[in-house]
Design a protein around this motif. Structure first.
Motif, PDB file in Angstrom:
ATOM      1  N   UNK A   2       0.825  -1.210   0.000  1.00  0.00           N
ATOM      2  CA  UNK A   2       0.000   0.000   0.000  1.00  0.00           C
ATOM      3  C   UNK A   2       0.863   1.266   0.000  1.00  0.00           C
ATOM      4  N   UNK A   3       2.112   1.120  -0.414  1.00  0.00           N
ATOM      5  CA  UNK A   3       3.048   2.246  -0.348  1.00  0.00           C
ATOM      6  C   UNK A   3       2.555   3.468  -1.117  1.00  0.00           C
ATOM      7  N   UNK A   4       1.874   3.226  -2.237  1.00  0.00           N
ATOM      8  CA  UNK A   4       1.395   4.340  -3.054  1.00  0.00           C
ATOM      9  C   UNK A   4       0.420   5.209  -2.267  1.00  0.00           C
ATOM     10  N   UNK A   5      -0.513   4.585  -1.583  1.00  0.00           N
ATOM     11  CA  UNK A   5      -1.473   5.339  -0.767  1.00  0.00           C
ATOM     12  C   UNK A   5      -0.767   6.015   0.405  1.00  0.00           C
ATOM     13  N   UNK A  31      -7.515  -6.224  -1.364  1.00  0.00           N
ATOM     14  CA  UNK A  31      -6.580  -5.493  -2.224  1.00  0.00           C
ATOM     15  C   UNK A  31      -5.161  -5.856  -1.814  1.00  0.00           C
ATOM     16  N   UNK A  32      -4.419  -6.431  -2.731  1.00  0.00           N
ATOM     17  CA  UNK A  32      -3.059  -6.880  -2.416  1.00  0.00           C
ATOM     18  C   UNK A  32      -1.984  -5.897  -2.860  1.00  0.00           C
ATOM     19  N   UNK A  33      -2.326  -5.005  -3.776  1.00  0.00           N
ATOM     20  CA  UNK A  33      -1.312  -4.066  -4.273  1.00  0.00           C
ATOM     21  C   UNK A  33      -1.978  -2.863  -4.928  1.00  0.00           C
ATOM     22  N   UNK A  34      -1.447  -1.689  -4.660  1.00  0.00           N
ATOM     23  CA  UNK A  34      -1.801  -0.472  -5.385  1.00  0.00           C
ATOM     24  C   UNK A  34      -0.645  -0.192  -6.342  1.00  0.00           C
ATOM     25  N   UNK A  35      -0.945  -0.085  -7.618  1.00  0.00           N
ATOM     26  CA  UNK A  35       0.077  -0.013  -8.658  1.00  0.00           C
ATOM     27  C   UNK A  35       0.326   1.440  -9.061  1.00  0.00           C
ATOM     28  N   UNK A  54     -13.369  14.558  -4.695  1.00  0.00           N
ATOM     29  CA  UNK A  54     -13.883  13.645  -3.674  1.00  0.00           C
ATOM     30  C   UNK A  54     -13.141  12.321  -3.565  1.00  0.00           C
ATOM     31  N   UNK A  55     -12.275  12.003  -4.529  1.00  0.00           N
ATOM     32  CA  UNK A  55     -11.662  10.675  -4.501  1.00  0.00           C
ATOM     33  C   UNK A  55     -10.372  10.607  -5.309  1.00  0.00           C
ATOM     34  N   UNK A  56      -9.630   9.547  -5.042  1.00  0.00           N
ATOM     35  CA  UNK A  56      -8.482   9.147  -5.844  1.00  0.00           C
ATOM     36  C   UNK A  56      -8.790   7.764  -6.407  1.00  0.00           C
ATOM     37  N   UNK A  57      -8.314   7.503  -7.624  1.00  0.00           N
ATOM     38  CA  UNK A  57      -8.527   6.188  -8.222  1.00  0.00           C
ATOM     39  C   UNK A  57      -7.173   5.558  -8.524  1.00  0.00           C
ATOM     40  N   UNK A  58      -6.951   4.387  -7.942  1.00  0.00           N
ATOM     41  CA  UNK A  58      -5.690   3.668  -8.084  1.00  0.00           C
ATOM     42  C   UNK A  58      -5.887   2.421  -8.945  1.00  0.00           C
ATOM     43  N   UNK A  59      -4.879   2.071  -9.704  1.00  0.00           N
ATOM     44  CA  UNK A  59      -4.831   0.763 -10.345  1.00  0.00           C
ATOM     45  C   UNK A  59      -4.427  -0.230  -9.259  1.00  0.00           C
ATOM     46  N   UNK A  60      -5.108  -1.373  -9.205  1.00  0.00           N
ATOM     47  CA  UNK A  60      -4.830  -2.281  -8.094  1.00  0.00           C
ATOM     48  C   UNK A  60      -4.971  -3.748  -8.488  1.00  0.00           C
ATOM     49  N   UNK A  61      -4.480  -4.608  -7.598  1.00  0.00           N
ATOM     50  CA  UNK A  61      -4.612  -6.046  -7.757  1.00  0.00           C
ATOM     51  C   UNK A  61      -5.399  -6.589  -6.571  1.00  0.00           C
ATOM     52  N   UNK A  62      -6.210  -7.634  -6.841  1.00  0.00           N
ATOM     53  CA  UNK A  62      -7.096  -8.187  -5.832  1.00  0.00           C
ATOM     54  C   UNK A  62      -6.775  -9.656  -5.604  1.00  0.00           C
ATOM     55  N   UNK A  63      -6.760 -10.068  -4.359  1.00  0.00           N
ATOM     56  CA  UNK A  63      -6.469 -11.457  -4.005  1.00  0.00           C
ATOM     57  C   UNK A  63      -7.421 -12.424  -4.721  1.00  0.00           C
ATOM     58  N   UNK A  64      -6.855 -13.458  -5.302  1.00  0.00           N
ATOM     59  CA  UNK A  64      -7.595 -14.545  -5.971  1.00  0.00           C
ATOM     60  C   UNK A  64      -8.285 -14.118  -7.268  1.00  0.00           C
ATOM     61  N   UNK A  65      -7.999 -12.906  -7.745  1.00  0.00           N
ATOM     62  CA  UNK A  65      -8.555 -12.456  -9.023  1.00  0.00           C
ATOM     63  C   UNK A  65      -7.411 -12.097  -9.965  1.00  0.00           C
ATOM     64  N   UNK A  66      -7.538 -12.477 -11.212  1.00  0.00           N
ATOM     65  CA  UNK A  66      -6.494 -12.183 -12.191  1.00  0.00           C
ATOM     66  C   UNK A  66      -6.645 -10.772 -12.742  1.00  0.00           C
ATOM     67  N   UNK A  67      -5.546 -10.230 -13.240  1.00  0.00           N
ATOM     68  CA  UNK A  67      -5.582  -8.930 -13.900  1.00  0.00           C
ATOM     69  C   UNK A  67      -5.611  -7.768 -12.918  1.00  0.00           C
ATOM     70  N   UNK A 113     -14.204  -2.851 -12.048  1.00  0.00           N
ATOM     71  CA  UNK A 113     -13.529  -3.261 -13.277  1.00  0.00           C
ATOM     72  C   UNK A 113     -12.588  -2.150 -13.742  1.00  0.00           C
ATOM     73  N   UNK A 114     -11.403  -2.531 -14.153  1.00  0.00           N
ATOM     74  CA  UNK A 114     -10.440  -1.566 -14.685  1.00  0.00           C
ATOM     75  C   UNK A 114     -10.708  -1.371 -16.168  1.00  0.00           C
ATOM     76  N   UNK A 115     -11.030  -0.150 -16.542  1.00  0.00           N
ATOM     77  CA  UNK A 115     -11.327   0.175 -17.936  1.00  0.00           C
ATOM     78  C   UNK A 115     -10.104   0.828 -18.554  1.00  0.00           C
TER      79      UNK A 115
END
Length: 244
Positions: A2-5, A31-35, A54-67, A113-115
């Motif tokens: 979570x270093x990015x956050x 959430x396993x990683x913020x990219x 109101x928000x920040x949007x991070x690219x991230x990886x999720x446990x047990x999910x690909x991509x 979903x990451x678009x």
């Protein structure tokens, strides 16, 4: 992971109570990683998918999910008490196949979903007329689907910031969504933003559609606003040459 956050919070002075709570929610969502990737550069060379008041949007990886996925995190200085209204709105939109798929959420974090695509304005600048017609029809149809379930996006007058073209057309960012009112509809907002406002993009859309008679279009939109229905929507599409 979570270093990015953590670095972002250090740069902007987030309260420790807020940081700890968001980290707790990220863990609970798997959430396993913020990219550190994205088109938006932030303080200290950090890269994000997006940022707003109101928000920040991070690219991230999720446990047990690909991509990769998109993690939307409420800012500590946001005027909104939580992201729950947006989560409920995205869930509703997903029911009619509109918007990025909502994977999971807490009060301060949405995982979606990451678009990976091109903003609408950039796409329309280089698109041919057939592609423009297809995108316009798709967007108006999505607007009608939202109208049919009584959900108004709320920000489609600023359409360039809220549509991404990827493997399909995505309407994004439902944080201002609310119940449909008589004062506006998604179809009227989309049509106005695409064709009735002034600008080079609007001029190209009108040229692609062969649209010269905007007065008749305005009357059809007024009719639709009074009584949103498949029939009144089809009149708009047919007038624009998007329905045989």
């Amino acid at each position: 992971m979570y270093e990015l956050f953590i670095k972002l919070c250090s740069n902007i002075g987030c309260p420790s109570s807020y940081s700890e709570e968001v980290l707790k929610q990220l863990r609970s969502l798997g959430v396993t990683e913020l990219v550190n990737e994205g088109p938006v550069e932030f303080i200290g060379g950090l890269r994000l998918l997006g940022k707003g008041q109101n928000s920040f949007v991070f690219k991230c990886k999720i446990r047990n999910l690909e991509g990769y996925y998109a993690c939307k995190v409420r800012r500590f200085d946001s005027s909104r008490p939580s992201l729950l209204n947006e989560a409920y709105s995205v869930k509703l939109a997903n029911e009619v196949n509109v918007g990025p798929l909502l994977i999971n959420y807490t009060s301060d974090v949405l995982v979606m979903e990451y678009v990976n695509g091109v903003p609408l304005g950039a796409y329309l600048k280089q698109a041919d007329y057939d592609s423009i017609k297809a995108v316009v029809k798709d967007l108006l149809t999505q607007g009608f689907k939202l109208d049919s379930i009584g959900l108004i996006h709320g920000e489609l007058s600023r359409i360039r910031e809220h549509v991404i073209i990827s493997n399909r057309v995505y309407i994004i960012d439902f944080e201002s969504a609310s119940r449909l009112t008589k004062s506006t509809t998604n179809v009227t907002q989309l049509t106005s933003a695409l064709m009735l406002s002034k600008g080079t993009i609007q001029a190209k859309v009108k040229e692609a559609l062969g649209l010269r008679d905007t007065n008749t279009l305005i009357k059809l939109l007024q009719l639709y606003k009074v009584k949103p229905s498949q029939d009144s929507f089809n009149l708009i599409l047919r007038f624009l040459g998007l329905l045989n």
